[in-house]
Design a protein around this motif. Structure first.
Motif, PDB file in Angstrom:
ATOM      1  N   ALA A   7      10.315  16.576   1.947  1.00 49.89           N
ATOM      2  CA  ALA A   7      11.154  17.588   1.307  1.00 49.89           C
ATOM      3  C   ALA A   7      11.554  17.159  -0.094  1.00 49.89           C
ATOM      4  O   ALA A   7      11.552  17.971  -1.036  1.00 49.89           O
ATOM      5  CB  ALA A   7      12.390  17.848   2.165  1.00 49.89           C
ATOM      6  N   GLY A  57       4.195  16.304   0.427  1.00 44.16           N
ATOM      7  CA  GLY A  57       5.186  17.083  -0.294  1.00 44.16           C
ATOM      8  C   GLY A  57       4.778  17.350  -1.728  1.00 44.16           C
ATOM      9  O   GLY A  57       4.960  18.460  -2.239  1.00 44.16           O
ATOM     10  N   ALA A  92      11.761  23.085   2.026  1.00 49.33           N
ATOM     11  CA  ALA A  92      12.246  21.715   1.825  1.00 49.33           C
ATOM     12  C   ALA A  92      13.650  21.542   2.390  1.00 49.33           C
ATOM     13  O   ALA A  92      13.962  20.529   3.030  1.00 49.33           O
ATOM     14  CB  ALA A  92      12.221  21.363   0.343  1.00 49.33           C
ATOM     15  N   THR A 113      10.700  19.170  -3.653  1.00 52.22           N
ATOM     16  CA  THR A 113      11.743  19.560  -4.602  1.00 52.22           C
ATOM     17  C   THR A 113      11.505  18.953  -5.975  1.00 52.22           C
ATOM     18  O   THR A 113      11.670  19.618  -7.006  1.00 52.22           O
ATOM     19  CB  THR A 113      13.120  19.127  -4.069  1.00 52.22           C
ATOM     20  N   THR A 141      19.203  20.746  -2.344  1.00 52.00           N
ATOM     21  CA  THR A 141      17.938  21.466  -2.472  1.00 52.00           C
ATOM     22  C   THR A 141      18.183  22.970  -2.592  1.00 52.00           C
ATOM     23  O   THR A 141      17.492  23.679  -3.342  1.00 52.00           O
ATOM     24  CB  THR A 141      17.029  21.171  -1.268  1.00 52.00           C
TER      25      THR A 141
END
Length: 428
Positions: free
Chosen positions: A42, A173, A192, A46, A109
């Motif tokens: 995640a 990711g 995420a 991001t 996030t």
């Protein structure tokens, strides 16, 4: 080299393979590592979305001054948040802190998603800085907790597995973030955030105590500080800091020099930074895979000396040949060797420090070798290696050779006792 596990002698190779399987075979360790992976994947999503949507300045080249500024900004979480995270990880229940920290990452996030939708660069930068800081906190919490999630004899394999999970999760990711950053940024950031929530849930449901929560005892700050200093200067920790920081500083100089070299001399332009990340990341990833068997084969002394002797030879050779492939190969090998050394040093620190001070000591150890990396990179840029890339790489190789002489003269590996190495299943 033999060892006895379950009453049967095994070779180092078979022992390392068995231990790698043993880590994943344990339900607690497996849940710990999967929760870690969800959070790191995640974070990578991001980071890529924010970089592509908010932080890209559209420049076509890499200026040393801009690279130096980026290094300075990236060093802040290591210098400031790192040591603070150690205090938090020792004073509060680590399992609960991991839950809260991952939930906080999910919240940040979500803020990043708002920043992307609004096109607010300032809010995006704040979110990015917050995620970097939370990532350092979560890393310290995980590192201090790992020895509670697996038996001590499996620490080398568990550290290797944790780094491998991080590399794989980060790669997945990053791929997702890179593919959808421009077209579906809000959707990716929503996924995420859900992954961070899943990570928090995974740590919440762990059926074991991960330590920490020493705040209930009233101990004067001066006493705590003296104890931490004493532990930091103890033989095993002093050894771990010395070898990792020395090696990491030289890697930092290599990285910065290579970025400028491939960007300017090899014609990569703005892609030079990405090329350097790929080259060095490949070496680190492979080193993560091989660490248990490598350390089992070479032992403590062999792992340390090979990590410094080989770069002392291959870097000057790579610089003399000068082709892209050879220079890149020499850097890949240097980063590969450091990753094996790092896994060993991590396990030494984790196994020697008492639980109530482990996070503080580990966070300072971690900050030391990461800050020396930034320092080495900054020094290479400040010395203006932009016009002398290949000679600078050869000079770094010479520094490795000098370090080998210093290690032989001081007999540094003898600082780590046989008891320490036996505890983590490594021969001297």
């Amino acid at each position: 080299m033999t060892d006895t596990l379950g009453g049967r002698p095994r070779t180092a190779k078979l022992r390392s393979e068995a231990r790698r399987r043993d880590v994943w075979a344990q339900p607690v360790a497996r849940q710990f590592l999967l929760s870690q992976g969800a959070g790191q994947a995640a974070d990578a999503v991001t980071a890529l979305v924010l970089a592509r949507v908010l932080l890209s300045d559209g420049s076509s080249g890499i200026e040393p001054a801009l690279l130096l500024q980026t290094i300075a900004v990236a060093a802040v979480p290591y210098a400031v948040v790192g040591p603070i995270s150690g205090v938090i990880a020792d004073h509060w229940n680590r399992r609960r802190a991991l839950v809260v920290a991952n939930a906080a990452r999910a919240a940040v996030t979500t803020v990043a998603m708002v920043a992307v939708q609004l096109g607010d660069r300032t809010l995006g930068l704040v979110a990015a800085a917050s995620l970097l800081s939370l990532a350092r906190l979560v890393y310290t919490l995980r590192a201090a907790s790992l020895s509670r999630a697996v038996p001590t004899r499996l620490l080398v394999a568990a550290d290797s597995a944790a780094l491998l999970v991080g590399a794989v999760a980060g790669g997945i990711g990053a791929a997702l973030g890179s593919a959808g950053a421009l077209h579906r940024p809000s959707l990716l950031l929503g996924v995420a955030a859900l992954a961070q929530v899943a990570a928090a849930g995974g740590f919440l449901l762990l059926p074991c105590d991960l330590g920490g929560h020493s705040m209930k005892r009233s101990v004067p700050l001066g006493v705590v500080a003296r104890r931490v200093v004493c532990l930091l200067t103890s033989s095993p920790t002093r050894f771990a800091i010395a070898v990792t920081s020395g090696h990491r500083a030289l890697l930092g100089a290599l990285f910065a020099t290579f970025v400028i070299l491939v960007s300017n001399d090899y014609g990569f332009g703005a892609s030079g930074y990405v090329a350097a990340i790929v080259v060095t990341g490949t070496g680190s990833f492979v080193g993560t895979l091989t660490a248990p068997s490598w350390i089992g084969r070479f032992g403590l002394r062999g792992t340390v000396f090979v990590a410094f002797v080989v770069p002392a030879v291959v870097l000057p050779v790579g610089a003399a040949v000068g082709t892209r492939l050879v220079v890149a190969g020499s850097l890949t090998l240097a980063f590969f060797l450091f990753q094996n050394l790092r896994v060993l040093a991590d396990a030494i620190v984790q196994s020697n420090i008492a639980d109530d001070a482990r996070a503080r000591v580990f966070s300072i150890y971690d900050a030391a070798y990461n800050l020396t990396y930034f320092g080495g990179a900054a020094a290479a840029i400040a010395l203006d290696t932009s016009e002398h890339g290949r000679p600078a790489i050869a000079v770094v190789g010479g520094c490795y050779a000098v370090t080998v002489v210093a290690l032989v003269a001081s007999r540094r590996p003898s600082l780590v006792t046989a008891t320490t190495t036996a505890r983590i299943g490594v021969a001297t």
